[in-house]
Design a protein around this motif. Structure first.
Motif, PDB file in Angstrom:
ATOM      1  N   LYS A  93      -0.169   5.816  -8.826  1.00 23.81           N
ATOM      2  CA  LYS A  93      -1.064   6.780  -9.470  1.00 23.81           C
ATOM      3  C   LYS A  93      -0.279   7.929 -10.097  1.00 23.81           C
ATOM      4  O   LYS A  93      -0.607   8.398 -11.186  1.00 23.81           O
ATOM      5  CB  LYS A  93      -2.087   7.305  -8.459  1.00 23.81           C
ATOM      6  CG  LYS A  93      -3.087   6.253  -8.038  1.00 23.81           C
ATOM      7  CD  LYS A  93      -4.055   6.793  -7.016  1.00 23.81           C
ATOM      8  CE  LYS A  93      -5.010   5.692  -6.558  1.00 23.81           C
ATOM      9  NZ  LYS A  93      -5.952   6.167  -5.562  1.00 23.81           N
ATOM     10  N   ALA A  94       0.757   8.379  -9.407  1.00 23.91           N
ATOM     11  CA  ALA A  94       1.588   9.456  -9.951  1.00 23.91           C
ATOM     12  C   ALA A  94       2.290   8.990 -11.226  1.00 23.91           C
ATOM     13  O   ALA A  94       2.347   9.716 -12.221  1.00 23.91           O
ATOM     14  CB  ALA A  94       2.613   9.908  -8.913  1.00 23.91           C
ATOM     15  N   ARG A  95       2.805   7.780 -11.199  1.00 23.83           N
ATOM     16  CA  ARG A  95       3.491   7.231 -12.380  1.00 23.83           C
ATOM     17  C   ARG A  95       2.529   7.112 -13.563  1.00 23.83           C
ATOM     18  O   ARG A  95       2.909   7.376 -14.704  1.00 23.83           O
ATOM     19  CB  ARG A  95       4.081   5.875 -12.032  1.00 23.83           C
ATOM     20  CG  ARG A  95       4.844   5.237 -13.149  1.00 23.83           C
ATOM     21  CD  ARG A  95       5.458   3.922 -12.686  1.00 23.83           C
ATOM     22  NE  ARG A  95       5.990   3.187 -13.785  1.00 23.83           N
ATOM     23  CZ  ARG A  95       7.213   3.319 -14.283  1.00 23.83           C
ATOM     24  NH1 ARG A  95       8.024   4.198 -13.752  1.00 23.83           N
ATOM     25  NH2 ARG A  95       7.616   2.592 -15.299  1.00 23.83           N
ATOM     26  N   GLU A  96       1.300   6.724 -13.285  1.00 23.69           N
ATOM     27  CA  GLU A  96       0.304   6.625 -14.357  1.00 23.69           C
ATOM     28  C   GLU A  96       0.105   7.974 -15.030  1.00 23.69           C
ATOM     29  O   GLU A  96       0.003   8.055 -16.259  1.00 23.69           O
ATOM     30  CB  GLU A  96      -1.015   6.097 -13.803  1.00 23.69           C
ATOM     31  CG  GLU A  96      -0.971   4.628 -13.450  1.00 23.69           C
ATOM     32  CD  GLU A  96      -2.242   4.108 -12.798  1.00 23.69           C
ATOM     33  OE1 GLU A  96      -3.159   4.921 -12.513  1.00 23.69           O
ATOM     34  OE2 GLU A  96      -2.327   2.898 -12.559  1.00 23.69           O
ATOM     35  N   LYS A  97       0.072   9.041 -14.238  1.00 25.09           N
ATOM     36  CA  LYS A  97      -0.116  10.371 -14.817  1.00 25.09           C
ATOM     37  C   LYS A  97       1.147  10.864 -15.527  1.00 25.09           C
ATOM     38  O   LYS A  97       1.073  11.508 -16.558  1.00 25.09           O
ATOM     39  CB  LYS A  97      -0.524  11.367 -13.738  1.00 25.09           C
ATOM     40  CG  LYS A  97      -1.965  11.238 -13.331  1.00 25.09           C
ATOM     41  CD  LYS A  97      -2.433  12.465 -12.615  1.00 25.09           C
ATOM     42  CE  LYS A  97      -3.931  12.341 -12.419  1.00 25.09           C
ATOM     43  NZ  LYS A  97      -4.534  13.616 -12.142  1.00 25.09           N
ATOM     44  N   LEU A 107       3.431  14.319  -7.742  1.00 26.32           N
ATOM     45  CA  LEU A 107       3.880  14.798  -9.050  1.00 26.32           C
ATOM     46  C   LEU A 107       4.762  16.030  -8.895  1.00 26.32           C
ATOM     47  O   LEU A 107       5.782  16.159  -9.582  1.00 26.32           O
ATOM     48  CB  LEU A 107       2.689  15.095  -9.951  1.00 26.32           C
ATOM     49  CG  LEU A 107       1.908  13.885 -10.450  1.00 26.32           C
ATOM     50  CD1 LEU A 107       0.635  14.329 -11.160  1.00 26.32           C
ATOM     51  CD2 LEU A 107       2.764  13.037 -11.377  1.00 26.32           C
ATOM     52  N   GLU A 108       4.386  16.913  -8.012  1.00 30.19           N
ATOM     53  CA  GLU A 108       5.188  18.129  -7.762  1.00 30.19           C
ATOM     54  C   GLU A 108       6.540  17.742  -7.156  1.00 30.19           C
ATOM     55  O   GLU A 108       7.575  18.290  -7.524  1.00 30.19           O
ATOM     56  CB  GLU A 108       4.431  19.079  -6.833  1.00 30.19           C
ATOM     57  CG  GLU A 108       5.117  20.387  -6.617  1.00 30.19           C
ATOM     58  CD  GLU A 108       5.247  21.224  -7.875  1.00 30.19           C
ATOM     59  OE1 GLU A 108       6.242  21.984  -7.970  1.00 30.19           O
ATOM     60  OE2 GLU A 108       4.387  21.141  -8.758  1.00 30.19           O
ATOM     61  N   LYS A 154      -0.723   2.450 -17.322  1.00 26.11           N
ATOM     62  CA  LYS A 154      -1.447   1.868 -16.202  1.00 26.11           C
ATOM     63  C   LYS A 154      -0.542   0.916 -15.434  1.00 26.11           C
ATOM     64  O   LYS A 154       0.025  -0.009 -16.001  1.00 26.11           O
ATOM     65  CB  LYS A 154      -2.675   1.086 -16.674  1.00 26.11           C
ATOM     66  CG  LYS A 154      -3.856   1.954 -16.961  1.00 26.11           C
ATOM     67  CD  LYS A 154      -4.364   2.491 -15.677  1.00 26.11           C
ATOM     68  CE  LYS A 154      -5.826   2.829 -15.746  1.00 26.11           C
ATOM     69  NZ  LYS A 154      -6.230   3.533 -14.560  1.00 26.11           N
ATOM     70  N   VAL A 155      -0.377   1.151 -14.147  1.00 26.75           N
ATOM     71  CA  VAL A 155       0.388   0.244 -13.296  1.00 26.75           C
ATOM     72  C   VAL A 155      -0.533  -0.870 -12.814  1.00 26.75           C
ATOM     73  O   VAL A 155      -0.192  -2.042 -12.906  1.00 26.75           O
ATOM     74  CB  VAL A 155       1.017   0.996 -12.104  1.00 26.75           C
ATOM     75  CG1 VAL A 155       1.750   0.042 -11.189  1.00 26.75           C
ATOM     76  CG2 VAL A 155       1.953   2.087 -12.617  1.00 26.75           C
ATOM     77  N   LEU A 156      -1.684  -0.480 -12.305  1.00 24.01           N
ATOM     78  CA  LEU A 156      -2.690  -1.455 -11.876  1.00 24.01           C
ATOM     79  C   LEU A 156      -3.827  -1.420 -12.884  1.00 24.01           C
ATOM     80  O   LEU A 156      -4.604  -0.475 -12.921  1.00 24.01           O
ATOM     81  CB  LEU A 156      -3.205  -1.125 -10.475  1.00 24.01           C
ATOM     82  CG  LEU A 156      -2.166  -1.172  -9.358  1.00 24.01           C
ATOM     83  CD1 LEU A 156      -2.804  -0.762  -8.035  1.00 24.01           C
ATOM     84  CD2 LEU A 156      -1.543  -2.541  -9.247  1.00 24.01           C
ATOM     85  N   GLY A 209       0.802  -1.220   0.000  1.00 29.19           N
ATOM     86  CA  GLY A 209       0.000   0.000   0.000  1.00 29.19           C
ATOM     87  C   GLY A 209       0.834   1.268   0.000  1.00 29.19           C
ATOM     88  O   GLY A 209       0.390   2.313  -0.489  1.00 29.19           O
ATOM     89  N   CYS A 210       2.062   1.182   0.506  1.00 27.51           N
ATOM     90  CA  CYS A 210       2.951   2.354   0.507  1.00 27.51           C
ATOM     91  C   CYS A 210       3.257   2.837  -0.903  1.00 27.51           C
ATOM     92  O   CYS A 210       3.635   3.991  -1.093  1.00 27.51           O
ATOM     93  CB  CYS A 210       4.258   2.006   1.212  1.00 27.51           C
ATOM     94  SG  CYS A 210       4.068   1.791   2.992  1.00 27.51           S
ATOM     95  N   PHE A 211       3.107   1.972  -1.886  1.00 25.51           N
ATOM     96  CA  PHE A 211       3.419   2.331  -3.260  1.00 25.51           C
ATOM     97  C   PHE A 211       2.219   2.857  -4.042  1.00 25.51           C
ATOM     98  O   PHE A 211       2.385   3.346  -5.158  1.00 25.51           O
ATOM     99  CB  PHE A 211       3.994   1.113  -4.003  1.00 25.51           C
ATOM    100  CG  PHE A 211       5.328   0.689  -3.484  1.00 25.51           C
ATOM    101  CD1 PHE A 211       6.481   1.334  -3.894  1.00 25.51           C
ATOM    102  CD2 PHE A 211       5.433  -0.353  -2.582  1.00 25.51           C
ATOM    103  CE1 PHE A 211       7.719   0.945  -3.422  1.00 25.51           C
ATOM    104  CE2 PHE A 211       6.660  -0.754  -2.096  1.00 25.51           C
ATOM    105  CZ  PHE A 211       7.808  -0.105  -2.510  1.00 25.51           C
TER     106      PHE A 211
END
Length: 84
Positions: A35-39, A78-79, A44-46, A28-30
């Motif tokens: 979600k940030a990586r997806e953007k 993201l920032e 899509k990671v998941l 869950g820590c990831f």
């Protein structure tokens, strides 16, 4: 609701059963970074079509009262990841 199968010994909504355990916290820590990586990369990671139980788990984990207020917001990650 389907369980996570062998990881949760056939019952429960989380890896350890009915409540959040160490494996849930470790993965869950990831979730915020997923979600940030997806953007960032439009990948899509998941993916619900490839890993439906994992996506369902992530939704349950992220919406749990003990967790929902501590997962970093995607925009803040993201920032933080922004490179000049």
């Amino acid at each position: 609701m389907q369980s996570l199968g062998p990881c949760s010994e056939g019952n429960g909504n989380f890896f350890g059963g009915d409540s959040i355990g160490y494996v849930d916290i470790a993965l869950g820590c990831f979730l915020g970074w997923f979600k940030a990586r997806e953007k960032m990369f439009d990948v899509k990671v998941l993916d619900i079509t490839k890993t439906p139980r994992l996506v369902e788990w992530a939704d349950r984990f992220s919406s749990d009262d003990a967790v929902k207020d501590v997962i970093p917001e995607t925009e803040k990650l993201l920032e933080f990841a922004k490179v000049d």
